[in-house]
Design a protein around this motif. Sequence first.
Motif, PDB file in Angstrom:
ATOM      1  N   MET A   8       0.848  -1.191   0.000  1.00 49.21           N
ATOM      2  CA  MET A   8       0.000   0.000   0.000  1.00 49.21           C
ATOM      3  C   MET A   8       0.883   1.239   0.000  1.00 49.21           C
ATOM      4  O   MET A   8       1.731   1.396   0.877  1.00 49.21           O
ATOM      5  CB  MET A   8      -0.910   0.012   1.236  1.00 49.21           C
ATOM      6  CG  MET A   8      -1.934  -1.086   1.246  1.00 49.21           C
ATOM      7  SD  MET A   8      -2.966  -1.278   2.762  1.00 49.21           S
ATOM      8  CE  MET A   8      -2.886   0.228   3.619  1.00 49.21           C
ATOM      9  N   PRO A   9       0.680   2.130  -0.959  1.00 53.24           N
ATOM     10  CA  PRO A   9       1.424   3.395  -0.937  1.00 53.24           C
ATOM     11  C   PRO A   9       0.852   4.303   0.145  1.00 53.24           C
ATOM     12  O   PRO A   9      -0.179   4.002   0.743  1.00 53.24           O
ATOM     13  CB  PRO A   9       1.157   3.971  -2.331  1.00 53.24           C
ATOM     14  CG  PRO A   9      -0.186   3.426  -2.690  1.00 53.24           C
ATOM     15  CD  PRO A   9      -0.247   2.048  -2.076  1.00 53.24           C
ATOM     16  N   ALA A  10       1.507   5.427   0.377  1.00 53.15           N
ATOM     17  CA  ALA A  10       0.945   6.426   1.295  1.00 53.15           C
ATOM     18  C   ALA A  10      -0.399   6.863   0.729  1.00 53.15           C
ATOM     19  O   ALA A  10      -0.558   7.025  -0.479  1.00 53.15           O
ATOM     20  CB  ALA A  10       1.893   7.618   1.422  1.00 53.15           C
ATOM     21  N   MET A  11      -1.392   6.988   1.600  1.00 57.96           N
ATOM     22  CA  MET A  11      -2.746   7.364   1.169  1.00 57.96           C
ATOM     23  C   MET A  11      -3.476   8.002   2.340  1.00 57.96           C
ATOM     24  O   MET A  11      -2.926   8.100   3.437  1.00 57.96           O
ATOM     25  CB  MET A  11      -3.511   6.137   0.669  1.00 57.96           C
ATOM     26  CG  MET A  11      -3.743   5.082   1.733  1.00 57.96           C
ATOM     27  SD  MET A  11      -4.624   3.613   1.156  1.00 57.96           S
ATOM     28  CE  MET A  11      -3.410   2.853   0.113  1.00 57.96           C
ATOM     29  N   ASP A  12      -4.715   8.392   2.109  1.00 56.43           N
ATOM     30  CA  ASP A  12      -5.542   8.915   3.195  1.00 56.43           C
ATOM     31  C   ASP A  12      -5.558   7.885   4.318  1.00 56.43           C
ATOM     32  O   ASP A  12      -5.813   6.701   4.078  1.00 56.43           O
ATOM     33  CB  ASP A  12      -6.955   9.193   2.671  1.00 56.43           C
ATOM     34  CG  ASP A  12      -7.830   9.807   3.731  1.00 56.43           C
ATOM     35  OD1 ASP A  12      -8.482   9.037   4.474  1.00 56.43           O
ATOM     36  OD2 ASP A  12      -7.860  11.048   3.823  1.00 56.43           O
ATOM     37  N   LEU A  13      -5.270   8.322   5.531  1.00 57.80           N
ATOM     38  CA  LEU A  13      -5.148   7.402   6.659  1.00 57.80           C
ATOM     39  C   LEU A  13      -6.414   6.602   6.901  1.00 57.80           C
ATOM     40  O   LEU A  13      -6.353   5.405   7.179  1.00 57.80           O
ATOM     41  CB  LEU A  13      -4.741   8.160   7.927  1.00 57.80           C
ATOM     42  CG  LEU A  13      -4.518   7.314   9.174  1.00 57.80           C
ATOM     43  CD1 LEU A  13      -3.439   6.255   8.945  1.00 57.80           C
ATOM     44  CD2 LEU A  13      -4.168   8.193  10.351  1.00 57.80           C
ATOM     45  N   SER A  14      -7.565   7.228   6.787  1.00 59.28           N
ATOM     46  CA  SER A  14      -8.815   6.494   7.039  1.00 59.28           C
ATOM     47  C   SER A  14      -8.991   5.356   6.036  1.00 59.28           C
ATOM     48  O   SER A  14      -9.455   4.276   6.396  1.00 59.28           O
ATOM     49  CB  SER A  14     -10.021   7.430   7.018  1.00 59.28           C
ATOM     50  OG  SER A  14     -10.200   7.977   5.732  1.00 59.28           O
ATOM     51  N   VAL A  15      -8.580   5.573   4.792  1.00 62.88           N
ATOM     52  CA  VAL A  15      -8.681   4.529   3.764  1.00 62.88           C
ATOM     53  C   VAL A  15      -7.727   3.381   4.097  1.00 62.88           C
ATOM     54  O   VAL A  15      -8.099   2.207   4.007  1.00 62.88           O
ATOM     55  CB  VAL A  15      -8.393   5.113   2.358  1.00 62.88           C
ATOM     56  CG1 VAL A  15      -8.330   4.018   1.310  1.00 62.88           C
ATOM     57  CG2 VAL A  15      -9.435   6.158   1.993  1.00 62.88           C
ATOM     58  N   ALA A  16      -6.509   3.703   4.506  1.00 62.46           N
ATOM     59  CA  ALA A  16      -5.526   2.672   4.838  1.00 62.46           C
ATOM     60  C   ALA A  16      -5.977   1.835   6.031  1.00 62.46           C
ATOM     61  O   ALA A  16      -5.892   0.605   6.008  1.00 62.46           O
ATOM     62  CB  ALA A  16      -4.173   3.315   5.123  1.00 62.46           C
ATOM     63  N   LEU A  17      -6.472   2.496   7.072  1.00 64.26           N
ATOM     64  CA  LEU A  17      -6.932   1.765   8.259  1.00 64.26           C
ATOM     65  C   LEU A  17      -8.124   0.873   7.940  1.00 64.26           C
ATOM     66  O   LEU A  17      -8.194  -0.271   8.401  1.00 64.26           O
ATOM     67  CB  LEU A  17      -7.278   2.744   9.382  1.00 64.26           C
ATOM     68  CG  LEU A  17      -6.101   3.477  10.015  1.00 64.26           C
ATOM     69  CD1 LEU A  17      -6.602   4.567  10.962  1.00 64.26           C
ATOM     70  CD2 LEU A  17      -5.179   2.505  10.745  1.00 64.26           C
ATOM     71  N   ARG A  18      -9.057   1.386   7.141  1.00 61.63           N
ATOM     72  CA  ARG A  18     -10.217   0.559   6.756  1.00 61.63           C
ATOM     73  C   ARG A  18      -9.780  -0.640   5.924  1.00 61.63           C
ATOM     74  O   ARG A  18     -10.317  -1.739   6.071  1.00 61.63           O
ATOM     75  CB  ARG A  18     -11.246   1.394   6.007  1.00 61.63           C
ATOM     76  CG  ARG A  18     -12.078   2.286   6.912  1.00 61.63           C
ATOM     77  CD  ARG A  18     -13.307   2.836   6.209  1.00 61.63           C
ATOM     78  NE  ARG A  18     -12.995   3.484   4.956  1.00 61.63           N
ATOM     79  CZ  ARG A  18     -12.904   4.809   4.776  1.00 61.63           C
ATOM     80  NH1 ARG A  18     -13.118   5.623   5.775  1.00 61.63           N
ATOM     81  NH2 ARG A  18     -12.613   5.307   3.599  1.00 61.63           N
ATOM     82  N   ALA A  19      -8.795  -0.458   5.052  1.00 57.81           N
ATOM     83  CA  ALA A  19      -8.308  -1.567   4.223  1.00 57.81           C
ATOM     84  C   ALA A  19      -7.689  -2.666   5.087  1.00 57.81           C
ATOM     85  O   ALA A  19      -7.941  -3.849   4.864  1.00 57.81           O
ATOM     86  CB  ALA A  19      -7.293  -1.054   3.204  1.00 57.81           C
TER      87      ALA A  19
END
Length: 110
Positions: free
Chosen positions: A35-46
């Motif tokens: 996973m690249p750097a992205m919106d934190l909420s999207v990363a945590l949900r993923a």
Amino acid sequence: MRANSFGIFFAPAVIVSSWTPGAVAQEPSRLHYEMPAMDLSVALRAIARRTDHQLIADSASIRGKRSNPISGDFTVDQAIEIVIEGLHLDFEIKDRTIFVRPAMRRSMTV
């Protein structure tokens, strides 16, 4: 009669000894993340979705933040730790729920 009493005492020992090593051998499962750097909420949900966890996060503390990139095989704990590193957040995993909240500020005493 002597053989029967030996069999009664021996059988439970075999069951216990064959069960115990299996319980000790379990390790937290690791999954592969790219996973690249992205919106934190999207990363945590993923991460939560991929590991079959619920996510409860303080929305004000994650709003507008970018996750750190992650690449490799990690447990759910390690994955979350990597994506939130340096963002002044803490997390806890309890009963298949990931809790993310602002880090507790430590008071400086002299």
